[in-house]
Design an enzyme around this catalytic site. Structure first.
Site, mmCIF file in Angstrom:
data_model
loop_
_atom_site.group_PDB
_atom_site.id
_atom_site.type_symbol
_atom_site.label_atom_id
_atom_site.label_comp_id
_atom_site.label_asym_id
_atom_site.label_seq_id
_atom_site.Cartn_x
_atom_site.Cartn_y
_atom_site.Cartn_z
ATOM 1 N N GLN A 1 55.175 58.106 15.252
ATOM 2 C CA GLN A 1 54.415 57.852 14.033
ATOM 3 C C GLN A 1 54.953 56.586 13.397
ATOM 4 O O GLN A 1 56.144 56.492 13.108
ATOM 5 C CB GLN A 1 54.565 59.027 13.052
ATOM 6 N N GLY A 2 54.096 55.592 13.198
ATOM 7 C CA GLY A 2 54.504 54.349 12.557
ATOM 8 C C GLY A 2 54.027 54.283 11.124
ATOM 9 O O GLY A 2 53.416 55.219 10.601
ATOM 10 N N GLY A 3 54.323 53.149 10.471
ATOM 11 C CA GLY A 3 53.944 53.005 9.074
ATOM 12 C C GLY A 3 52.453 52.939 8.851
ATOM 13 O O GLY A 3 51.971 53.209 7.758
ATOM 14 N N GLY B 1 50.075 54.312 11.264
ATOM 15 C CA GLY B 1 49.328 55.263 12.073
ATOM 16 C C GLY B 1 50.151 55.844 13.203
ATOM 17 O O GLY B 1 51.335 55.546 13.355
ATOM 18 N N LYS C 1 47.516 52.757 19.420
ATOM 19 C CA LYS C 1 47.860 52.928 18.007
ATOM 20 C C LYS C 1 46.600 53.292 17.228
ATOM 21 O O LYS C 1 45.622 52.562 17.220
ATOM 22 C CB LYS C 1 48.448 51.635 17.456
ATOM 23 N N ASP D 1 57.128 45.547 8.762
ATOM 24 C CA ASP D 1 57.654 46.906 8.896
ATOM 25 C C ASP D 1 58.742 46.973 9.971
ATOM 26 O O ASP D 1 58.710 47.839 10.843
ATOM 27 C CB ASP D 1 56.514 47.875 9.215
#
Length: 674
Positions: A338-340, A342, A358, A455
């Site tokens: 899980q990224g900033g 999505g 992504k 990020d």
């Protein structure tokens, strides 16, 4: 019934145009009379044929932002000479007046070329360029001056002279006190019968209340030397002060100064309510029209609009259905992380190629062409420390990015995950830190345009089987035109890795990535997360800073390494991490400078000052009995935590018992952090 929607759209358009004209400011006097101009002495060292084009670049960049913000700074660290620029309009000028004043100041300042520096004070704005970083100056002997008007007709009357001087003193005191609480700006009038004294004070944005007071007090001492002249002007390195027996500003200046923070806030609240009501009506109307259009072609993944031809025929374009099938309809079992912006899923394309997909949280379909241009740019990146972007899909119900699938491990897992962690030698850690730095330097300076990741953190650094780091997750990346130095942008990223000027002001530059890199470098070297507290030592950044001041910085290195590391190299890495996390972005090195320092041990690292730390009690485990932490906490302290993603443009309070989304507001932008 095609007439009704057209009629509604016509009414909406006319209403919007009318509303815009209602809000348009009137153009008054931009106060372009020159108060003072000074140029630095011209020396043989200072003469440089490259100065004029660099000067024009400075002015062009400042011009991009001054009309929007009434204040702008510029920093260009290239081959000699380095150049810094500052433009500031007085707060009471309108945007159009500010633009006119800046144009006049720019024309006046050209006479200083080829001197290495110069400044010009007009009665409504200030403009300066120099070959050193002067952004923290408030008072400087060489940059301070004053100018007096014609003598008054009271010269021979001692009583009137004393009365005139007393009223000037009162006006100066009023302006100084107003400026402290009113964003560095104050204007006042002191009347007695037919006599009136008008005064105005303005501090530059980088001065805090204490420095602003000091600067205006010094300016007040200078203009008092003009008494009993009818007018006096003081031009300091960080402020401007003027008094006059003639009115030289509009009534709007007095209204702006008298309102202060509380009344201005109330006025903005009322304006926001009115504007929200109007926008609410338009939103309802838009939703109605949108629903009618959506209901005609609802079918899950049908196209909302025609895909740009350039994208439709491009090899970067992926069909949504193909990616949906490749990931098993985004099966949770295929989720890599899980990224900033999505979630990331592992997918296998029809040709057997393994990719990472992504799934973006925000919808970019309304800006399809712009989004495609971003993808087209980033996809051209070819660097060993940057994950390759293969393409995108914008035709489905959500936007997707497609990357090369490097590994299912990221740096956070290698360092901290109990199931996947791996002990790294100092050499491996150093190579990882250097690789991240090289990847960021390429994004900032080596590609077609400046790309800011926004990020950078351990979870967004993938590592392959040879532990080569690769920067991933470009869901929040932004690209800059070559002449841009910064933009105002909605805050996005992860708390604990966000630079102060970006979190609190929305001011985005490549130095935001430098700050994030500094945090990551210290985490890798010490193998401690930045939000984890070590006994009574506070966060790892605080611990490193404390050991640095005690001249035992290597004691912060991961204790599991024992003495199996190069002390000098480790010391330089930690000192460089502190330098990258400086509060002021101008004090941080560029990523290319970071790479040079890491590769060459003979280069001396500049001495860092204390980075921005937050009181440790604010990062302690939640306690329902403790008071809530609000945006006011940021005025004097710095909040640092991990795992909280930001993608909003409204500043929310953060309760100690509720770690939720966090973001900026106009109030936070008043902080004087560059």
């Amino acid at each position: 019934m095609p007439i009704a929607p057209r009629y509604l759209e016509y009414v909406t358009f006319v209403s919007l145009i009318s509303f815009i004209f209602m809000l348009s400011p009137s153009l008054a006097d931009p106060r372009t009379t020159i108060a003072n101009i000074s140029c630095k002495p011209l020396t043989n060292v200072a003469i440089n044929t490259n100065l004029f084009p660099k000067y024009m670049e400075v002015m062009g960049t400042l011009d991009d932002f001054i009309s929007e913000n009434k204040s702008a700074t510029y920093e260009m660290n290239t081959n000699e000479p380095d150049i810094y620029g500052l433009a500031k309009c007085h707060n009471d000028l309108s945007q159009d007046e500010c633009k006119l004043c800046f144009i006049e100041a720019k024309n006046k300042l050209t006479k200083c070329i080829p001197a290495p520096g110069g400044s010009v004070y007009l009665d409504g704005c200030f403009l300066r360029y120099d070959n050193y970083n002067f952004f923290d100056e408030s008072i400087q002997k060489n940059s301070s001056s004053y100018a007096c008007g014609v003598p008054t007709d009271i010269t021979n009357d001692q009583y009137m002279k004393r009365d005139f001087a007393a009223r000037v003193d009162r006006a100066i005191a009023n302006v100084t006190s107003m400026s402290i609480v009113n964003s560095g700006f104050g204007a006042t009038v002191v009347k007695s019968g037919l006599l009136a004294i008008y005064a105005l004070g303005q501090c530059w944005d980088y001065l805090g209340p204490e420095e602003c007071t000091k600067c205006l007090n010094n300016a007040g001492d200078m203009v008092r030397k003009c008494l009993p002249a009818a007018e006096g002007k003081a031009m300091n390195a960080g402020c401007y002060l003027r008094y006059s027996s003639n009115k030289f500003f509009s009534d709007g200046a007095l209204v702006l100064a008298d309102k202060g923070p509380t009344e201005c806030k109330d006025a903005w609240i009322i304006a926001a309510i009115v504007l929200s009501s109007i926008l609410g009506l338009f939103a309802i109307l838009g939703a109605f029209l949108g629903y009618r259009r959506y209901s005609k072609d609802k079918g899950g993944t049908k196209r909302v609009h025609k895909i740009p031809l350039a994208l439709e025929t491009s090899k970067l374009n992926f069909k949504y259905e193909v990616l949906q099938k490749a990931t098993g309809d985004f099966d949770p079992l295929n989720k890599l992380g899980q990224g900033g912006s999505g979630s990331v899923y592992k997918g296998i394309l029809p040709d057997g190629k393994t990719v990472a997909v992504k799934r973006l949280l925000y919808n970019t379909r309304q800006w399809a062409e712009e989004f495609f241009n971003e993808v087209n740019l980033i996809s051209s990146i070819q660097h060993k420390n940057v994950v390759k972007l293969l393409g995108c899909s914008i035709e489905g119900p959500e936007s997707l990015l497609v990357f090369d699938c490097v590994s299912n491990r990221n740096l956070d897992q290698v360092l901290f995950d109990e199931n996947k962690r791996q002990f790294l030698s100092w050499k491996e850690r150093f190579e990882i830190i250097l690789g991240i730095a090289e990847g960021l330097a390429y994004l900032h300076e080596g590609s077609k345009a400046k790309i800011i990741h926004r990020d950078i953190k351990n979870t967004n650094i993938l590592v392959d089987d040879q532990l080569v780091p690769k920067i991933a997750d470009f869901g929040l990346a932004r690209r800059f035109a070559p002449h841009k130095t910064h933009v105002k942008d909605g805050v996005a990223g992860t708390l604990g890795y966000l630079a102060p000027e970006y979190l609190l002001q929305g001011c985005l530059t490549e130095k935001a990535d430098v700050y994030s890199f500094g945090v990551v470098a210290i985490e890798v070297a010490c193998c401690i997360k930045s939000n984890v507290f070590v006994s009574d030592s506070g966060s790892v950044l605080q611990s490193v800073w404390r050991n640095y001041k005690l001249n035992k910085i290597t004691e912060s290195i991961d204790s599991r390494l024992m003495s199996d590391f190069q002390e000098q190299e480790a010391s330089r890495v930690l000192q460089l991490g502190l330098l990258c996390t400086q509060t002021r972005r101008f004090s941080r090195p560029s990523m290319s400078q970071v790479v040079t320092i890491l590769r060459n041990e003979e280069i001396e690292i500049p001495v860092p000052v204390q980075p921005p730390f937050q009181n440790s009690s604010l990062l302690a485990p939640p306690d329902t009995s403790s008071p809530s932490v609000t945006k006011d906490s940021f005025f004097s302290e710095w909040y640092s935590t991990d795992g909280i993603s930001i993608q909003s443009s409204e500043f929310a309070s953060l309760s100690s018992s509720q770690s939720s989304d966090f973001s900026t507001s106009e109030n936070s932008r008043l902080l004087k952090i560059s």
